[in-house]
Each structure stands twice: as C-alpha cells, then as structure tokens.
Design a protein around this motif. Structure first.
Motif, PDB file in Angstrom:
ATOM      1  N   ALA A  13       0.922  -1.339  -0.088  1.00 62.26           N
ATOM      2  CA  ALA A  13      -0.021   0.129   0.019  1.00 62.26           C
ATOM      3  C   ALA A  13       0.958   1.188   0.005  1.00 62.26           C
ATOM      4  CB  ALA A  13      -0.844   0.094   1.289  1.00 62.26           C
ATOM      5  N   SER A  14       2.013   1.293   0.656  1.00 67.22           N
ATOM      6  CA  SER A  14       2.966   2.464   0.743  1.00 67.22           C
ATOM      7  C   SER A  14       3.449   2.656  -0.563  1.00 67.22           C
ATOM      8  CB  SER A  14       3.715   2.373   1.960  1.00 67.22           C
ATOM      9  OG  SER A  14       4.746   1.343   1.750  1.00 67.22           O
ATOM     10  N   THR A  15       3.766   1.746  -1.184  1.00 68.48           N
ATOM     11  CA  THR A  15       4.714   1.784  -2.496  1.00 68.48           C
ATOM     12  C   THR A  15       3.761   2.207  -3.714  1.00 68.48           C
ATOM     13  OG1 THR A  15       5.733  -0.306  -1.909  1.00 68.48           O
ATOM     14  CG2 THR A  15       5.707   0.189  -4.279  1.00 68.48           C
ATOM     15  N   VAL A  16       2.386   1.863  -3.551  1.00 63.76           N
ATOM     16  CA  VAL A  16       1.222   2.451  -4.592  1.00 63.76           C
ATOM     17  C   VAL A  16       1.229   3.685  -4.307  1.00 63.76           C
ATOM     18  CG1 VAL A  16      -1.016   1.872  -5.267  1.00 63.76           C
ATOM     19  CG2 VAL A  16       0.397   0.214  -4.825  1.00 63.76           C
ATOM     20  N   THR A  17       1.065   4.249  -2.937  1.00 66.24           N
ATOM     21  CA  THR A  17       0.527   5.561  -2.547  1.00 66.24           C
ATOM     22  C   THR A  17       1.949   6.588  -3.027  1.00 66.24           C
ATOM     23  OG1 THR A  17       1.046   5.346  -0.359  1.00 66.24           O
ATOM     24  CG2 THR A  17      -0.967   5.112  -1.027  1.00 66.24           C
ATOM     25  N   LEU A  18       3.074   5.885  -2.738  1.00 70.19           N
ATOM     26  CA  LEU A  18       4.231   6.803  -3.097  1.00 70.19           C
ATOM     27  C   LEU A  18       4.492   7.130  -4.535  1.00 70.19           C
ATOM     28  CD1 LEU A  18       6.636   5.648  -0.436  1.00 70.19           C
ATOM     29  CD2 LEU A  18       5.548   7.885  -0.715  1.00 70.19           C
ATOM     30  N   THR A  19       4.099   6.363  -5.514  1.00 71.20           N
ATOM     31  CA  THR A  19       4.185   6.480  -6.714  1.00 71.20           C
ATOM     32  C   THR A  19       3.657   7.866  -7.402  1.00 71.20           C
ATOM     33  OG1 THR A  19       2.305   5.312  -7.216  1.00 71.20           O
ATOM     34  CG2 THR A  19       4.285   4.078  -7.344  1.00 71.20           C
ATOM     35  N   ALA A  20       2.839   8.501  -6.766  1.00 73.35           N
ATOM     36  CA  ALA A  20       2.210   9.682  -7.217  1.00 73.35           C
ATOM     37  C   ALA A  20       2.828  10.842  -6.601  1.00 73.35           C
ATOM     38  CB  ALA A  20       0.739   9.738  -6.909  1.00 73.35           C
ATOM     39  N   CYS A  21       3.642  10.681  -5.681  1.00 74.44           N
ATOM     40  CA  CYS A  21       4.396  11.758  -4.780  1.00 74.44           C
ATOM     41  C   CYS A  21       5.377  12.443  -5.592  1.00 74.44           C
ATOM     42  CB  CYS A  21       4.809  11.332  -3.457  1.00 74.44           C
ATOM     43  SG  CYS A  21       3.411  10.764  -2.490  1.00 74.44           S
ATOM     44  N   THR A  22       6.022  13.642  -5.088  1.00 70.21           N
ATOM     45  CA  THR A  22       7.102  14.252  -5.614  1.00 70.21           C
ATOM     46  C   THR A  22       8.325  13.383  -4.900  1.00 70.21           C
ATOM     47  OG1 THR A  22       7.277  16.032  -3.882  1.00 70.21           O
ATOM     48  CG2 THR A  22       6.013  16.397  -5.828  1.00 70.21           C
ATOM     49  N   GLN A  23       9.613  13.611  -5.186  1.00 68.11           N
ATOM     50  CA  GLN A  23      11.037  13.354  -4.884  1.00 68.11           C
ATOM     51  C   GLN A  23      10.992  13.648  -3.115  1.00 68.11           C
ATOM     52  OE1 GLN A  23      12.559  10.884  -5.830  1.00 68.11           O
ATOM     53  NE2 GLN A  23      13.890  10.974  -4.215  1.00 68.11           N
ATOM     54  N   THR A  24      10.455  15.073  -3.053  1.00 67.33           N
ATOM     55  CA  THR A  24      10.520  15.425  -1.638  1.00 67.33           C
ATOM     56  C   THR A  24       9.485  14.762  -0.717  1.00 67.33           C
ATOM     57  OG1 THR A  24      11.267  17.753  -2.397  1.00 67.33           O
ATOM     58  CG2 THR A  24      10.423  17.498  -0.202  1.00 67.33           C
ATOM     59  N   GLU A  25       8.342  14.821  -1.221  1.00 71.02           N
ATOM     60  CA  GLU A  25       7.187  13.819  -0.614  1.00 71.02           C
ATOM     61  C   GLU A  25       7.660  12.390  -0.169  1.00 71.02           C
ATOM     62  OE1 GLU A  25       4.180  14.491  -3.211  1.00 71.02           O
ATOM     63  OE2 GLU A  25       3.494  16.390  -2.117  1.00 71.02           O
ATOM     64  N   ARG A  26       8.347  11.885  -1.147  1.00 73.12           N
ATOM     65  CA  ARG A  26       8.752  10.330  -0.944  1.00 73.12           C
ATOM     66  C   ARG A  26       9.826  10.470   0.006  1.00 73.12           C
ATOM     67  NH1 ARG A  26       9.785   9.584  -7.025  1.00 73.12           N
ATOM     68  NH2 ARG A  26       7.552   9.549  -7.811  1.00 73.12           N
ATOM     69  N   GLY A  27      10.835  11.279   0.065  1.00 74.82           N
ATOM     70  CA  GLY A  27      12.097  11.411   1.023  1.00 74.82           C
ATOM     71  C   GLY A  27      11.330  11.593   2.365  1.00 74.82           C
TER      72      GLY A  27
END
Length: 86
Positions: A12-26
């Motif tokens: 679930a976290s992998t799927v939700t992080l795909t739409a985020c920017t690099q800063t949001e992922r970090g």
C-alpha cells in the motif's frame, strides 16, 4: 498473520508513493524508517512517534537538497545554504 499485515502495508505504501514528488517520498520514507527504529529501540509508542518526527524532518531535508543543479554550501559562520553548483 503479522507478516501478511506488514506485506500489505508495504504494498500500500509503495502504491501511494508513486504519485508523490521526490521531496514527499523522502519525507514519507524518513518518517516510516524513523518510526520503526524509534519503536524498536524504545519499545514504546512515544519512541515511534519521536522517531517518525525526526526521520520525517531528516527525509524532507535530504530530499529537498537533492535538486538537480543545486549544491549545499556553508558560509564562514557554519550556516548551510543552497545555491547553484559552481
């Protein structure tokens, strides 16, 4: 059962992080890692919360400073700042 829940949370976290920017992922990765480390080290929810806050802040700063064409420098007083790379 515990392994299934952990696996589902990772998916679930992998799927939700795909739409985020690099800063949001970090920020998200730092907060998650900090929460796990804080919870394991202290064995309490408060440690996990503190770890999440510290890890999220660190992840944000690291991801934000990873902009293409920008470098981190220190002035003569030791303060850090970002500017175009020389």
């Amino acid at each position: 059962m515990k392994n299934i829940i952990i696996a589902l949370a990772l998916v679930a976290s992998t799927v939700t992080l795909t739409a985020c920017t690099q800063t949001e992922r970090g920020t998200a990765i730092g907060a998650g890692t900090g929460a796990v480390i804080g919870g394991v080290v202290t064995g309490r929810a408060g440690g996990a919360l503190a770890g999440a806050a510290i890890g999220g802040a660190a992840g944000y700063l690291i991801a934000r400073s990873d902009r293409s064409g920008y470098c981190i420098y220190r002035d003569r007083y030791g303060r850090r700042y970002e500017a175009r790379c020389r």
